[in-house]
Scaffold this motif. Structure first.
Motif, PDB file in Angstrom:
ATOM      1  N   ASP A   1       0.725  -1.223   0.122  1.00  0.00           N
ATOM      2  CA  ASP A   1      -0.085   0.193  -0.046  1.00  0.00           C
ATOM      3  C   ASP A   1       0.911   1.136  -0.048  1.00  0.00           C
ATOM      4  OD1 ASP A   1      -2.281  -1.480  -0.061  1.00  0.00           O
ATOM      5  OD2 ASP A   1      -2.313  -1.524   2.139  1.00  0.00           O
ATOM      6  N   ASP A   2       1.941   1.085   0.769  1.00  0.00           N
ATOM      7  CA  ASP A   2       2.775   2.209   0.766  1.00  0.00           C
ATOM      8  C   ASP A   2       4.174   2.067   0.398  1.00  0.00           C
ATOM      9  OD1 ASP A   2       4.113   4.655   1.468  1.00  0.00           O
ATOM     10  OD2 ASP A   2       3.206   4.641   3.617  1.00  0.00           O
ATOM     11  N   TYR A   3       4.467   2.478  -0.622  1.00  0.00           N
ATOM     12  CA  TYR A   3       5.956   2.191  -1.270  1.00  0.00           C
ATOM     13  C   TYR A   3       7.028   2.759  -0.259  1.00  0.00           C
ATOM     14  CZ  TYR A   3       5.706   6.850  -3.239  1.00  0.00           C
ATOM     15  OH  TYR A   3       5.763   8.196  -3.539  1.00  0.00           O
ATOM     16  N   HIS A   4       6.517   3.922   0.499  1.00  0.00           N
ATOM     17  CA  HIS A   4       7.570   4.414   1.348  1.00  0.00           C
ATOM     18  C   HIS A   4       8.305   3.531   2.382  1.00  0.00           C
ATOM     19  CE1 HIS A   4       4.946   7.531  -0.103  1.00  0.00           C
ATOM     20  NE2 HIS A   4       6.012   8.458   0.146  1.00  0.00           N
ATOM     21  N   ASN A   5       7.520   2.567   2.756  1.00  0.00           N
ATOM     22  CA  ASN A   5       7.856   1.627   4.004  1.00  0.00           C
ATOM     23  C   ASN A   5       8.705   0.471   3.245  1.00  0.00           C
ATOM     24  OD1 ASN A   5       6.990   3.471   5.652  1.00  0.00           O
ATOM     25  ND2 ASN A   5       4.861   2.464   5.630  1.00  0.00           N
ATOM     26  N   GLU A   6       8.745   0.284   2.035  1.00  0.00           N
ATOM     27  CA  GLU A   6       9.145  -0.963   1.536  1.00  0.00           C
ATOM     28  C   GLU A   6      10.503  -0.903   0.952  1.00  0.00           C
ATOM     29  OE1 GLU A   6       7.807  -3.939   1.759  1.00  0.00           O
ATOM     30  OE2 GLU A   6       5.855  -3.138   2.577  1.00  0.00           O
ATOM     31  N   PRO A   7      11.240  -1.925   1.245  1.00  0.00           N
ATOM     32  CA  PRO A   7      12.609  -1.860   0.384  1.00  0.00           C
ATOM     33  C   PRO A   7      12.721  -1.947  -0.910  1.00  0.00           C
ATOM     34  CG  PRO A   7      12.672  -3.376   2.374  1.00  0.00           C
ATOM     35  CD  PRO A   7      11.303  -3.082   2.059  1.00  0.00           C
ATOM     36  N   SER A   8      13.309  -1.116  -1.696  1.00  0.00           N
ATOM     37  CA  SER A   8      13.078  -1.161  -3.383  1.00  0.00           C
ATOM     38  C   SER A   8      13.007  -2.721  -3.802  1.00  0.00           C
ATOM     39  CB  SER A   8      14.122  -0.335  -3.857  1.00  0.00           C
ATOM     40  OG  SER A   8      15.213  -0.951  -3.727  1.00  0.00           O
ATOM     41  N   ASN A   9      13.723  -3.422  -3.415  1.00  0.00           N
ATOM     42  CA  ASN A   9      13.979  -4.753  -3.823  1.00  0.00           C
ATOM     43  C   ASN A   9      12.623  -5.574  -3.920  1.00  0.00           C
ATOM     44  OD1 ASN A   9      15.075  -8.004  -3.385  1.00  0.00           O
ATOM     45  ND2 ASN A   9      15.976  -6.923  -5.221  1.00  0.00           N
ATOM     46  N   LYS A  10      12.038  -5.675  -2.450  1.00  0.00           N
ATOM     47  CA  LYS A  10      10.850  -6.327  -2.054  1.00  0.00           C
ATOM     48  C   LYS A  10       9.825  -5.775  -3.022  1.00  0.00           C
ATOM     49  CE  LYS A  10       8.180  -7.391   1.557  1.00  0.00           C
ATOM     50  NZ  LYS A  10       7.730  -7.081   2.880  1.00  0.00           N
ATOM     51  N   LEU A  11       9.847  -4.397  -3.346  1.00  0.00           N
ATOM     52  CA  LEU A  11       8.742  -3.768  -4.042  1.00  0.00           C
ATOM     53  C   LEU A  11       8.731  -4.201  -5.300  1.00  0.00           C
ATOM     54  CD1 LEU A  11       6.287  -1.909  -3.706  1.00  0.00           C
ATOM     55  CD2 LEU A  11       7.794   0.039  -4.025  1.00  0.00           C
ATOM     56  N   GLU A  12       9.911  -4.259  -5.914  1.00  0.00           N
ATOM     57  CA  GLU A  12      10.116  -4.876  -7.292  1.00  0.00           C
ATOM     58  C   GLU A  12       9.517  -5.973  -7.492  1.00  0.00           C
ATOM     59  OE1 GLU A  12      13.990  -2.241  -8.762  1.00  0.00           O
ATOM     60  OE2 GLU A  12      14.009  -4.442  -8.324  1.00  0.00           O
ATOM     61  N   LYS A  13       9.788  -6.761  -6.572  1.00  0.00           N
ATOM     62  CA  LYS A  13       9.304  -8.278  -6.436  1.00  0.00           C
ATOM     63  C   LYS A  13       7.894  -8.268  -6.367  1.00  0.00           C
ATOM     64  CE  LYS A  13      13.393 -10.958  -5.215  1.00  0.00           C
ATOM     65  NZ  LYS A  13      13.956 -11.833  -4.166  1.00  0.00           N
ATOM     66  N   GLU A  14       7.381  -7.546  -5.518  1.00  0.00           N
ATOM     67  CA  GLU A  14       5.638  -7.526  -5.526  1.00  0.00           C
ATOM     68  C   GLU A  14       5.176  -6.804  -6.987  1.00  0.00           C
ATOM     69  OE1 GLU A  14       5.411  -5.170  -2.172  1.00  0.00           O
ATOM     70  OE2 GLU A  14       5.351  -6.669  -0.596  1.00  0.00           O
ATOM     71  N   GLN A  15       5.983  -5.956  -7.481  1.00  0.00           N
ATOM     72  CA  GLN A  15       5.234  -5.665  -8.483  1.00  0.00           C
ATOM     73  C   GLN A  15       5.410  -6.610  -9.892  1.00  0.00           C
ATOM     74  OE1 GLN A  15       7.838  -1.904  -9.270  1.00  0.00           O
ATOM     75  NE2 GLN A  15       6.306  -0.678  -9.155  1.00  0.00           N
ATOM     76  N   LEU A  16       6.629  -7.423  -9.624  1.00  0.00           N
ATOM     77  CA  LEU A  16       6.639  -8.587 -10.698  1.00  0.00           C
ATOM     78  C   LEU A  16       5.433  -9.629 -10.618  1.00  0.00           C
ATOM     79  CD1 LEU A  16       8.485  -9.258 -13.240  1.00  0.00           C
ATOM     80  CD2 LEU A  16       9.876 -10.338 -11.543  1.00  0.00           C
ATOM     81  N   HIS A  17       5.304  -9.544  -9.145  1.00  0.00           N
ATOM     82  CA  HIS A  17       4.121 -10.807  -8.757  1.00  0.00           C
ATOM     83  C   HIS A  17       2.891 -10.378  -9.268  1.00  0.00           C
ATOM     84  CE1 HIS A  17       2.639 -13.623  -5.574  1.00  0.00           C
ATOM     85  NE2 HIS A  17       1.652 -13.173  -6.239  1.00  0.00           N
ATOM     86  N   HIS A  18       2.560  -9.106  -9.340  1.00  0.00           N
ATOM     87  CA  HIS A  18       1.413  -8.584  -9.675  1.00  0.00           C
ATOM     88  C   HIS A  18       1.222  -8.711 -11.489  1.00  0.00           C
ATOM     89  CE1 HIS A  18      -1.853  -5.342  -9.839  1.00  0.00           C
ATOM     90  NE2 HIS A  18      -1.015  -4.832 -10.769  1.00  0.00           N
ATOM     91  N   MET A  19       2.670  -8.318 -11.771  1.00  0.00           N
ATOM     92  CA  MET A  19       2.449  -8.719 -13.383  1.00  0.00           C
ATOM     93  C   MET A  19       2.435  -9.893 -14.113  1.00  0.00           C
ATOM     94  SD  MET A  19       5.727  -5.964 -13.774  1.00  0.00           S
ATOM     95  CE  MET A  19       5.627  -4.415 -12.919  1.00  0.00           C
ATOM     96  N   ILE A  20       3.149 -10.981 -13.140  1.00  0.00           N
ATOM     97  CA  ILE A  20       2.855 -12.259 -13.725  1.00  0.00           C
ATOM     98  C   ILE A  20       1.361 -12.612 -13.575  1.00  0.00           C
ATOM     99  CG2 ILE A  20       3.614 -14.679 -13.097  1.00  0.00           C
ATOM    100  CD1 ILE A  20       6.080 -13.777 -12.100  1.00  0.00           C
ATOM    101  N   LEU A  21       0.836 -12.223 -12.563  1.00  0.00           N
ATOM    102  CA  LEU A  21      -0.619 -12.712 -12.312  1.00  0.00           C
ATOM    103  C   LEU A  21      -1.514 -11.995 -13.469  1.00  0.00           C
ATOM    104  CD1 LEU A  21      -1.448 -11.897  -8.708  1.00  0.00           C
ATOM    105  CD2 LEU A  21      -1.510 -13.918  -9.416  1.00  0.00           C
ATOM    106  N   LYS A  22      -0.980 -10.880 -13.999  1.00  0.00           N
ATOM    107  CA  LYS A  22      -1.916 -10.294 -15.166  1.00  0.00           C
ATOM    108  C   LYS A  22      -1.401 -10.947 -16.525  1.00  0.00           C
ATOM    109  CE  LYS A  22      -1.117  -5.842 -14.213  1.00  0.00           C
ATOM    110  NZ  LYS A  22      -1.408  -4.381 -14.299  1.00  0.00           N
TER     111      LYS A  22
END
Lengths: 274, 177
Positions: free
Chosen positions: B90-111
């Motif tokens: 929800d809040d990218y401020h609190n996430e390490p960039s690497n983790k956030l990148e993986k979460e984005q990739l997760h989201h993209m693979i789902l799509k």
């Protein structure tokens, strides 16, 4: 080979470099970084694909298989004896059902209707685990047989727990109960009628009673204990399992394997171990 | 019977986790994914004697799972992307960039469309060769290669675009402070 072909091949199979690609890299060594980049990206994809698997999945699959096997045996023996225990239509329903819950519930209703056995199965209290596990301040390997014997021996010790409806007053208190044994409750455990702490040789354990189709099933979470693998048992008319979780052991006892499996599925859908 | 039981346990031990993951990426719902794996192994148990070559077990199980998924999809038409929002921070401020990148990739693979996603999973997670993927998915090798290429190309493209947006947001946020 030109760069476009090289890139296309690389994106198709990043881990494979054929002769043509190797030749291209020898002629264009600056493109080696493309290979590294493609493989790093693939590694990231691999890590993302590697999603967490639900706790207890293997055990639940094996349980499912065990009562499939029981069904087959029951079916065979009923055919041999000429007694129609399940009926052909019921078997068909079981085989075509997609939902495990439906399957378990159905089997439960058809094959295991003993209310008395259900009552007895859930009588496991604080004292059940006394004397079973020594040195409980550290990880202690459990002896499956000794544990089962002890549980069975105490089964009629406190019948009030299996019918009692006694849960913590607030969600916070309920969460705390699970936190005490290193677990986290993501949503309410369906059918839970009792939850409380029990003392296991000076170390706290969690005692739960769930109602499955009106029949109680007891679950005890024992942090700091250890078993190598899931151990299903059947003794003195009771059935159950002891299975490993992160940081401890969970024991589930009921009057049938179907109840055990259903309780297990519901339990692990709600409870995670850190 | 004992051998059958032992073999079944070995199959569960070796493949249940990756089958769950495969199911998860197909149906996008953890609970449904577990149901699919349960049903896959239930069917595998019933016909385990027909599996003559143990080396073929991996492909055999995937085939069962894919059929079950198709069957389930026909019946229930599950709500797609039910969980995706919760997986993205929800809040990218609190996430390490690497983790956030993986979460984005997760989201993209789902799509990612299944026709691209499945060959990619079979290759990356299951280690299938192009020929094996072609056989499993009943496609020509050239088609498999095209889909593998396009899958990665799409992920890279979206991933790069999403990161550009994210970086811009973070820069703007930094400028405000």
């Amino acid at each position: 080979m030109n760069e476009m072909t090289f890139r296309t091949k690389l994106l198709t199979h990043p881990q494979i470099l054929d002769d043509e690609m190797i030749e291209y890299l020898e002629a264009n060594p600056e493109k080696k970084s493309l290979v590294q980049s493609a493989r790093e990206f693939d590694q990231t994809i691999s890590e993302v694909l590697d999603v967490e698997v639900p706790e207890g999945l293997h055990a639940r699959i094996l349980l499912n298989q065990s009562y499939q096997q029981n069904l087959e045996t029951s079916s065979e023996s009923s055919e041999q004896s000429g007694k129609d225990v399940m009926g052909v239509d019921n078997v068909t329903v079981l085989e075509t059902s997609v939902s495990n819950d439906t399957k378990i519930g159905f089997v439960n209703n058809v094959l295991f209707g003993s209310w008395k056995m259900g009552l007895a199965a859930s009588v496991m209290g604080v004292a059940i685990l006394f004397g079973v596990w020594q040195n409980s301040q550290h990880i202690t390997p459990l002896s499956g047989e000794a544990t089962i014997d002890h549980i069975i021996a105490h089964i009629e010790h406190d019948p009030s727990l299996m019918t009692a409806v006694k849960l913590p007053n607030s969600e916070q208190e309920l969460q705390q109960l699970f936190a005490n044994v290193g677990a986290q409750l993501s949503k309410p455990v369906e059918g839970m009628s009792y939850a409380g702490m029990c003392d296991v040789e000076g170390q706290q354990g969690l005692h739960i009673v769930m109602q499955e189709n009106g029949q109680p099933v007891t679950i005890i979470v024992m942090p700091g204990q250890q078993v190598e693998a899931m151990h299903a048992f059947q003794k003195s008319g009771y059935q159950g399992e002891i299975l490993p979780v992160k940081g401890g052991v969970v024991a589930i006892v009921a009057n049938s394997m179907e109840q055990v499996a259903l309780a297990q599925i519901r339990f692990f859908k709600s409870v995670k171990f850190a | 019977m004992q051998h059958k039981n032992r073999f079944f346990e070995q199959l569960v031990s070796a493949y249940a986790n990756d089958l769950y993951r495969y199911a998860y990426w197909l149906c996008k719902q953890p609970t449904l994914a577990e149901d699919l794996v349960q049903e896959t192994f239930a069917r595998a148990w019933k016909s385990i004697e027909s599996l003559k070559d143990e080396k073929a077990a991996k492909a055999w199980l995937i085939t069962i799972l894919r059929r079950e998924n198709a069957r389930l999809y026909e019946k229930y038409q599950p709500q797609l992307l039910e969980i995706e929002e919760s997986l993205v921070a929800d809040d990218y401020h609190n996430e390490p960039s690497n983790k956030l990148e993986k979460e984005q990739l997760h989201h993209m693979i789902l799509k990612l469309p299944d026709e691209y996603k499945e060959p990619l999973i079979l290759q990356v997670m299951w280690g299938f060769s192009g020929d094996e993927i072609a056989k499993e998915l009943d496609l020509k090798l050239a088609t498999v290669n095209t889909r593998l290429f396009r899958a990665r190309q799409q992920l890279k493209q979206i991933f790069t675009d999403e990161n550009a947006v994210l970086n811009l947001m973070m820069e703007q946020e930094g400028a405000k402070k």
